[in-house]
Write an enzyme that holds these catalytic residues in place. Structure first.
Site, PDB file in Angstrom:
ATOM      1  N   LYS A 144      21.878 -38.725  -3.839  1.00  0.00           N
ATOM      2  CA  LYS A 144      21.138 -38.291  -5.027  1.00  0.00           C
ATOM      3  C   LYS A 144      21.788 -38.806  -6.304  1.00  0.00           C
ATOM      4  CE  LYS A 144      21.586 -33.864  -3.918  1.00  0.00           C
ATOM      5  NZ  LYS A 144      22.228 -33.847  -2.578  1.00  0.00           N
ATOM      6  N   ARG A 185      29.009 -26.794   3.981  1.00  0.00           N
ATOM      7  CA  ARG A 185      27.977 -27.205   3.016  1.00  0.00           C
ATOM      8  C   ARG A 185      26.653 -27.467   3.722  1.00  0.00           C
ATOM      9  NH1 ARG A 185      31.326 -31.796   0.460  1.00  0.00           N
ATOM     10  NH2 ARG A 185      29.466 -32.448  -0.682  1.00  0.00           N
ATOM     11  N   ARG A 239      18.633 -25.377  -5.474  1.00  0.00           N
ATOM     12  CA  ARG A 239      19.189 -25.380  -4.122  1.00  0.00           C
ATOM     13  C   ARG A 239      18.855 -24.097  -3.382  1.00  0.00           C
ATOM     14  NH1 ARG A 239      23.762 -29.112  -5.234  1.00  0.00           N
ATOM     15  NH2 ARG A 239      24.540 -29.872  -3.249  1.00  0.00           N
ATOM     16  N   ARG A 286      33.779 -40.894   1.166  1.00  0.00           N
ATOM     17  CA  ARG A 286      33.825 -40.648  -0.288  1.00  0.00           C
ATOM     18  C   ARG A 286      35.054 -39.817  -0.650  1.00  0.00           C
ATOM     19  NH1 ARG A 286      28.691 -37.674  -2.997  1.00  0.00           N
ATOM     20  NH2 ARG A 286      29.665 -35.747  -2.331  1.00  0.00           N
ATOM     21  N   ARG A 334      37.416 -35.282  -4.545  1.00  0.00           N
ATOM     22  CA  ARG A 334      36.716 -33.999  -4.451  1.00  0.00           C
ATOM     23  C   ARG A 334      37.230 -33.206  -3.262  1.00  0.00           C
ATOM     24  NH1 ARG A 334      30.285 -34.563  -5.166  1.00  0.00           N
ATOM     25  NH2 ARG A 334      30.503 -32.680  -3.901  1.00  0.00           N
TER      26      ARG A 334
END
Ligand SMILES: Nc1ncnc2c1ncn2[C@@H]1O[C@H](COP(=O)(O)OP(=O)(O)O)[C@@H](O)[C@H]1O
Length: 190
Positions: free
Chosen positions: A14, A146, A89, A128, A134
């Site tokens: 996204k 998640r 969400r 990532r 992160r």
């Protein structure tokens, strides 16, 4: 004015696509994840609160997220349209967004979903995590959490937007350019 929700599981791309689309269609890009991370970096009260949830891979409570999103929209009174990334969400967030936009004589034009299989996405997130710093990308258990949050709380939004004839799925596997092209086709058909 067009208001687009960019929808997809964690790691679906996204943010990457939003970077291209915002310039192409002159939209204000609002990423709730980015806004939370900015607040964490600057150690604001909101950041400290959000961090306790994000670090575990849990969603930040609706009340906090909705208020924050509304204040970001209000900071952009001259926007030609918005690209919502990571919001809504939950059903409560979607309903709040509809009510908020409608109070401004606005509405969501379309929800465009980037689709990809979980296994590919988990690999992408771990990759990532090696460079993004992160904490929620670096631990497979947090990533799985998640996905659980997504399946329980976010996936029902597909039916919510389908019921309003505003749901547009797009294949999220391919090169970045190919996917931008697929998303652009949908936006230009609206
Ligand atoms: N709309 C939202 N509601 C609740 N929590 C959110 C929302 N958007 C972002 N967050 C929090 O920020 C984290 C990271 O979001 P984001 O950067 O959009 O990541 P992802 O790559 O998982 O899509 C989420 O796991 C969640 O804790």
């Amino acid at each position: 004015m067009i208001n687009i929700v960019l929808f997809g599981k964690p790691g679906a791309g996204k943010g990457t696509q939003a970077e291209f689309l915002k310039g192409k269609y002159n939209l204000v890009h609002l990423s709730t994840g980015d806004i939370f991370r900015f607040n964490i970096k600057n150690d604001t009260e909101l950041g400290q609160l959000a961090k306790t949830f994000m670090d575990k891979g849990d969603l930040v409570p609706d009340e906090v997220t909705i208020k924050m999103l509304q204040s970001e929209v209000d900071k952009n009174p001259n926007a030609k349209g918005f690209l919502f990334d990571g919001f809504p969400r939950t059903i409560a967030q979607a309903e709040a967004l509809d009510a908020f936009l409608s109070s401004k004589q606005q509405e969501i034009t379309a929800t465009i979903a980037l689709e990809a299989d979980d296994e590919i996405l988990v690999e992408r997130l771990l990759e990532r995590g090696k460079t993004s710093g992160r904490p929620d990308d670096q631990d497979e258990e947090k990533i799985r959490n998640r996905y659980q949050e997504y399946n329980e709380k976010t996936a029902p939004l597909m039916d919510y937007y389908k019921g309003k004839n505003k749901f547009y799925p797009v294949n999220g596997i391919g090169s970045i350019e190919e996917i931008t092209e697929r998303l652009s086709k949908v936006i230009e058909s609206l």
